[in-house]
Write a protein that holds these residues in place. Sequence first.
Motif, PDB file in Angstrom:
ATOM      1  N   ALA A 541       0.824  -1.213   0.000  1.00  0.00           N
ATOM      2  CA  ALA A 541       0.000   0.000   0.000  1.00  0.00           C
ATOM      3  C   ALA A 541       0.851   1.252   0.000  1.00  0.00           C
ATOM      4  O   ALA A 541       0.535   2.237  -0.680  1.00  0.00           O
ATOM      5  CB  ALA A 541      -0.917  -0.027   1.217  1.00  0.00           C
ATOM      6  N   LEU A 542       1.940   1.251   0.721  1.00  0.00           N
ATOM      7  CA  LEU A 542       2.746   2.457   0.850  1.00  0.00           C
ATOM      8  C   LEU A 542       3.360   2.852  -0.479  1.00  0.00           C
ATOM      9  O   LEU A 542       3.249   4.007  -0.922  1.00  0.00           O
ATOM     10  CB  LEU A 542       3.860   2.214   1.881  1.00  0.00           C
ATOM     11  N   SER A 543       4.014   1.903  -1.128  1.00  0.00           N
ATOM     12  CA  SER A 543       4.645   2.232  -2.408  1.00  0.00           C
ATOM     13  C   SER A 543       3.588   2.645  -3.427  1.00  0.00           C
ATOM     14  O   SER A 543       3.814   3.539  -4.248  1.00  0.00           O
ATOM     15  CB  SER A 543       5.474   1.059  -2.921  1.00  0.00           C
ATOM     16  N   TRP A 544       2.439   1.998  -3.362  1.00  0.00           N
ATOM     17  CA  TRP A 544       1.377   2.357  -4.278  1.00  0.00           C
ATOM     18  C   TRP A 544       0.916   3.790  -4.011  1.00  0.00           C
ATOM     19  O   TRP A 544       0.677   4.567  -4.939  1.00  0.00           O
ATOM     20  CB  TRP A 544       0.196   1.386  -4.138  1.00  0.00           C
ATOM     21  N   GLY A 545       0.812   4.106  -2.727  1.00  0.00           N
ATOM     22  CA  GLY A 545       0.400   5.458  -2.358  1.00  0.00           C
ATOM     23  C   GLY A 545       1.381   6.500  -2.868  1.00  0.00           C
ATOM     24  O   GLY A 545       1.001   7.553  -3.402  1.00  0.00           O
ATOM     25  N   LEU A 546       2.677   6.222  -2.727  1.00  0.00           N
ATOM     26  CA  LEU A 546       3.685   7.165  -3.202  1.00  0.00           C
ATOM     27  C   LEU A 546       3.573   7.359  -4.706  1.00  0.00           C
ATOM     28  O   LEU A 546       3.641   8.486  -5.225  1.00  0.00           O
ATOM     29  CB  LEU A 546       5.085   6.647  -2.848  1.00  0.00           C
ATOM     30  N   LEU A 547       3.437   6.216  -5.398  1.00  0.00           N
ATOM     31  CA  LEU A 547       3.313   6.296  -6.849  1.00  0.00           C
ATOM     32  C   LEU A 547       2.106   7.143  -7.223  1.00  0.00           C
ATOM     33  O   LEU A 547       2.174   7.999  -8.119  1.00  0.00           O
ATOM     34  CB  LEU A 547       3.183   4.883  -7.442  1.00  0.00           C
ATOM     35  N   ALA A 548       0.997   6.893  -6.521  1.00  0.00           N
ATOM     36  CA  ALA A 548      -0.227   7.656  -6.821  1.00  0.00           C
ATOM     37  C   ALA A 548       0.014   9.142  -6.631  1.00  0.00           C
ATOM     38  O   ALA A 548      -0.383   9.972  -7.467  1.00  0.00           O
ATOM     39  CB  ALA A 548      -1.365   7.191  -5.925  1.00  0.00           C
ATOM     40  N   LEU A 549       0.663   9.503  -5.546  1.00  0.00           N
ATOM     41  CA  LEU A 549       0.944  10.916  -5.263  1.00  0.00           C
ATOM     42  C   LEU A 549       1.731  11.541  -6.403  1.00  0.00           C
ATOM     43  O   LEU A 549       1.415  12.620  -6.906  1.00  0.00           O
ATOM     44  CB  LEU A 549       1.758  10.997  -3.972  1.00  0.00           C
ATOM     45  N   LEU A 550       2.789  10.815  -6.814  1.00  0.00           N
ATOM     46  CA  LEU A 550       3.648  11.337  -7.863  1.00  0.00           C
ATOM     47  C   LEU A 550       2.872  11.501  -9.169  1.00  0.00           C
ATOM     48  O   LEU A 550       2.927  12.542  -9.832  1.00  0.00           O
ATOM     49  CB  LEU A 550       4.826  10.372  -8.066  1.00  0.00           C
ATOM     50  N   VAL A 551       2.137  10.440  -9.521  1.00  0.00           N
ATOM     51  CA  VAL A 551       1.433  10.491 -10.814  1.00  0.00           C
ATOM     52  C   VAL A 551       0.344  11.546 -10.794  1.00  0.00           C
ATOM     53  O   VAL A 551       0.194  12.328 -11.740  1.00  0.00           O
ATOM     54  CB  VAL A 551       0.829   9.110 -11.146  1.00  0.00           C
ATOM     55  N   PHE A 552      -0.438  11.609  -9.713  1.00  0.00           N
ATOM     56  CA  PHE A 552      -1.510  12.605  -9.661  1.00  0.00           C
ATOM     57  C   PHE A 552      -0.945  14.018  -9.683  1.00  0.00           C
ATOM     58  O   PHE A 552      -1.441  14.904 -10.379  1.00  0.00           O
ATOM     59  CB  PHE A 552      -2.381  12.399  -8.415  1.00  0.00           C
ATOM     60  N   GLY A 553       0.131  14.223  -8.913  1.00  0.00           N
ATOM     61  CA  GLY A 553       0.738  15.556  -8.887  1.00  0.00           C
ATOM     62  C   GLY A 553       1.211  15.973 -10.272  1.00  0.00           C
ATOM     63  O   GLY A 553       0.938  17.085 -10.744  1.00  0.00           O
ATOM     64  N   THR A 554       1.932  15.048 -10.926  1.00  0.00           N
ATOM     65  CA  THR A 554       2.418  15.341 -12.273  1.00  0.00           C
ATOM     66  C   THR A 554       1.254  15.610 -13.216  1.00  0.00           C
ATOM     67  O   THR A 554       1.318  16.494 -14.063  1.00  0.00           O
ATOM     68  CB  THR A 554       3.230  14.149 -12.788  1.00  0.00           C
TER      69      THR A 554
END
Lengths: 604, 727, 109
Positions: A541-554
């Motif tokens: 969940a954590l790595s997925w959350g980080l990825l989501a943050l990065l992708v959504f922000g971008t």
Amino acid sequence: MFEPRPQEPAYAFIPDAPHPETNRYGKPIETVPEGHALRGASLNINGDSSVGTNPNRYKQHGFYFSADNCIACHACEAACSEKNNLPAHIAFRSVGYVEGGSFPAYARMNISMACNHCDDPVCLKGCPTLAYTKFAEYGAVLQDPDICFGCGYCTWVCPYNAPQLDPVAGHVSKCNMCVDRLEVGLKPACAAACLAGALDFGVIETTHEHREQLETRLPGFPTPEITHPNIRFQQAKSLPREMRRTDSMPLRYVRDERHANVYTPTVAEDGRPRQWNLKKLRSREDPLVIFTLVSQAVVGAFLVLFLGPLFGVTMFAHAAHPLLHATLLLGLLGIETVALVLSTLHLGRPHRFYRAFNNLRNSPVSREVAGIAVFYNLLGAYTLFTAVPGLFAWLPRSLLELAVQVSGWGALLAGLAAIYFMSRIYRIPARPFWNHWQVLASFFGNVLSLGALTAGLAYLWAGDAGAGLAQTLALPVLAGLLLEGVGLAYHARDLTRGGGEGAASHYLQRTDFGYTYWARNAGLALSALMALALAWLGGGALSWGLLALLVFGTAIVGRALFYVLVVPTTMPGAFFWRNRGFERHARETGLADLPQMGIVPDAH
Amino acid sequence: MLFGRKQKNPIKIADVGVTKWEYTTCGYCSTGCSIEVGLDRQGRAVASRGVADADVNRGKLCIKGIFEHELFKSSGRGTTPLMRDSRLQAFRETNWDSALDKTGAEIKRIQSRYGRDAFAIISTGQIMTEEFYTLGKLARGVIGTNNYDGNTTLCMASSVSGYKRSFGSDGPPGCYEDFEHTECLLAIGSNLPEQHPIIYWRLKMALEKRKFPVIVVDPRVTMFAQMADVHLAITPGTDLVLLNSLAHVILKEDLADRAYIDAHTNGFDEFAALVEQYDPVSASRVCGIDADTIRHVARLYAKAGAAMTIWTMGINQSTHGSDGVVAINNLNLITGNIGKPGGTALSITGQSNAMGTREWSSCSGLPGYRYLESEADRKEVAAFWGIDAEFFPKQRGMFMTDILPAIETGQIKGLWLVATNPMTSMPNTPRIRKTLEKLEFLVVQDAYRDVETNEYAHVYLPAAVWAEKEGVFTNTERRVNLVRNVIRPPADAKPDFWIFSQLAKRFAGERKLPHFPETPEGAFEEMKQLSKGRMLDYSGMSYAKIEQQRGMQWPCTEGADSGTPRLYSDGKFQHADGKARLIPLPFIDNNERPDTDYPFWLNSGRVVEHFHTRTRTGKIGNLNKFSPTPYMEMNPDAARALGIAHGSYARLASRRGDAVVMVQLTQRVPRDMAFIPFHFHECVNRLTLGLLDPHSRQPAFKHCAVKIEPAPDQAAAARINAAARAY
Amino acid sequence: MRRLEDLQNEFERAVFLAAYHSPRQRRRRHWAVLGLVAKHGLRGLAFSWPVYVLALAAVYGDTSHALAYLAVLLLAMGVSGMILIRGVRDDYRVRVQGRLREKTGHPGV
């Protein structure tokens, strides 16, 4: 009927001059032939049912502008504003200029432009509410502010900045060719007011007294191929090879080697520094940033959720996690509702939103709205059938199962179609920065990446998904990011090669928003790498959350850049009026707070 | 239907509901366009349109005229008289009786304590001719101050002076119709498309019918210069050199009209001797125009069958403005181009009724082009007004630009300003502030309460604007035209005519008052009688005739059906011997030229969307939006060297003060010049010097030196710029 | 059918206003408002019914996220309400105010 002044002078009347049968594009100048059903009807101006006495009523009329003569005295602008009783912040006709040379061999060419009542009016085609009509009378393209709900799409598609969105009134209005004056044989107010023998009016393709040219091109004027505008120019004086603008657009016009009258728009690199300018990412189109991203995420999440079981992701089936499944669906419905609300409020007059379906035949906006509406309804139905089955206990199981399947597949197809139409909205020739297949790639790329991330977030964070889920879902994320990245790369290349307003947009992208642009690119690359790593190694969940943050922000930054960077082919402005840079400066420094500045203070 | 089936809507086109059109003449510039103001059912002014059969504008209007009906509801109008004991207090509202009583009392106090001339009056060029006449009667016949002048000194005094020196009297000899007959037009320091667009239209129409060469002399490449056949980018402050050199070539190449010179002029020999020194090669070194071009233009002008020259502020606002006008007159006299169709020296006037004040206000003399210096004139006017001729001074007093320094040094203690705004229009704003502070009593009479000069006033009298009163204006071509009263002034504002008559009553105890007619038409009748048989004959006019003919050019003798298009057609001038004077004009370079410390010329001028100090046009959005904030035109090559960017703020400094403006980079100005429109308060006049012409006392607004640098703190500069003006 | 704002003559205006303020006309206007509310309300509902699924979910279905669902529901109802009010007000101004109503009573004609 309009009353001419007592002893109205001869210059105010439209001359009767010889003209060919068809215009230079092959279209007949006579709008409808004798005996046609549309002939002889009243224009019903302000409820007046009389019919005008103009003998050339059924011929296409147009403006004739002698750039050799215009002195930028504003009389045409003023006459138009006075006749149409316009407030200071709206003008149907504007005078701007391009200048070139070096003192004292300096030349300034002024351009007065209103609406060109084009042969192929893109405003009419694009308007979702069908507020535009091309009349047989004079070939006038008239817009009805009462039908309009203020989406502003016509202001995007028009290459000449003719429609004017009034942020105070919430609707669009534009030049009406002064049809009331035409009915009694008078020229429009602007042409009758010209003080330099520059602006004139008559049946199209007629050469006026003391003039010799019937040009369709002028430095600063967009290519006539987009809409076949009904305006002809005289520009016989020698001009310098390069003409510059005084407003804030980084464009210049360079004379074509082969054709003296053709000036090609090119980037004007003015040595501006590279900046972040994060504050300038916010604009009037913020609701659209959210709406497009959210809709793409929702369609994508539904896609992944619905098709997941077919691809072996059995945990996405309703039976596997009924509660989570229902929650995710309801969540999707919820945020799509918010996005729709924002999009509706983006209209000048949101209470007229239902008119968006009026122009399904021609308008990509209508089609997209229809697509989203069908998707939303079917998503709602699917959610109802699967998340609140208790309501349907009285139905036979097979019927419920059929309803679920039909609504599910229907929603999926409608959603994908809606995103396709959403991308078609931006294929506007007058906005070269948008007019590239990169829009399609970005939108569908987001569908995959944002959708998979959303579905994954729900199941990884709220549920007890196994390690395999992240690995599986990372694949569509990666695919989406790659699709978007490839699109953007080609976009950058094609923009630079294409020159003109597209290259100017790219120049702004690399300078005014330079750091932001590269941060976005880095974000994309990084997230693709991360997705690759997750696809290979798996994650929680954590790595997925980080990825989501990065992708959504971008994605948010990228979408904002998309809206903010567009340099339309609109007419050159003057130093204050029709200068976006000055308008922004006036708002920032509080100058716009005075009503007589003509700038609405917060047209956010 | 409940669920709405659409039917085609009617086409909605704005209709403001005009029920009546009233005749007026424009109150901005002196082109003198006839405007009809449209009133709706409730009597509000909702539209303007040009009068189709008026000869001047033939149905056309410029941007200012098109929106003139919006004046009546513009912000900042004075609605009630205001009074205070000291400028450091707040104004308190009062009524007309108190305000006029106080004004009268103060005038009398100052005069009794310091002398009659210790109270000065500065009026304007924008009120009705009848009001000028009445003010003149009040100033000369009742108050009796000799320090009485108008702001026309800032704009037309050089032309007036030049005409008087050459022809023996004021009075522009030509008309707009001359464009239709001329074979060569020389325009010096005139930017018709920007300042007088309708006159430009008249010119353009004449050119389309029959092309003739147009030569424009201007340091900038204006639109007029672009449209011209020859543009002479002259070095600032050197017009006289060019003009003398043109005359030199004409005489040297024997192109002059000797017959005309012998028959109608005096002083040829001295003139020829002076002009001999201005050969084209020497002249070119001073004025920056090469010798061949000078010769070419001179030949063109002299060989034309009829040639005309027009000019405006470029010639007038100079330390040799009067000489410049005389030089133009010289040029036309030696080529026989005065008083014939297409051949004239026509000064294009600035304000809508500057001509009216020149004719009737008694600022520089007595009404109807009479002189204080003439005993006969003094006796005639005194008899007409029913007062003692000894009450008049025996020569004129100070010009406006000398009155202000006299206040500065304490000779004058009180001042009455009528419809003028020296806080913004006078050069060297810091000095004007200090000057106005010294006044014991300042009364400001203006339509706008927020006129900047009000900052120093003790009494403010709210006046009516334009068509809120009735009267006539005279335009550039001597056309007397009518302004009908279209609408009432707001609240308690009053026509200037009423204010003058009422103030006169405050002096009833002191002296025998002349008769003050009740209505403007009554004053007009007096003017007719005073003008009978003189050059500016009004006696054949009446309001009805003027409206019907859309203006009549004086002289219009009694019984004549219409006016007279040109003056001096018979070659008889107004000097005692009936001849014009050719005057030798040595060039003295009295200008603050750019130097190493202050390397740029500061040029000032106007833009079409604004008028004067923006008290009117700054309030109307559809005008103001085209130039909403002060800006400067600067050459990009010069800017690059100083690191100044397009659209940023720059700081200028001169030997008087400094100013902050937004920068517009354009190649239209030379590398060593900055051009700033003068309309904005606390801007260009903080920098200007305003050296005065010795004859006309007109300031040289277009010539001084500044240095330019990028504003170090752009955000602060933006704030300063926004804060300097209320509108 | 003439509107009040078209009438210039004081006499005509007085006659019009006498009819306009009569009980019969007032009743007809009230019915017209009801008709407009129904029209805009139903129209709005046709477009936004899926959001009420959230309400149903809060009641019948999974109650753990009931608060979130209700929040979105309230937001949507707020917007719908605003659109309803604006739509009714706009239509009222254009079609009802200052006009004398015919017997058919429908505000669309």
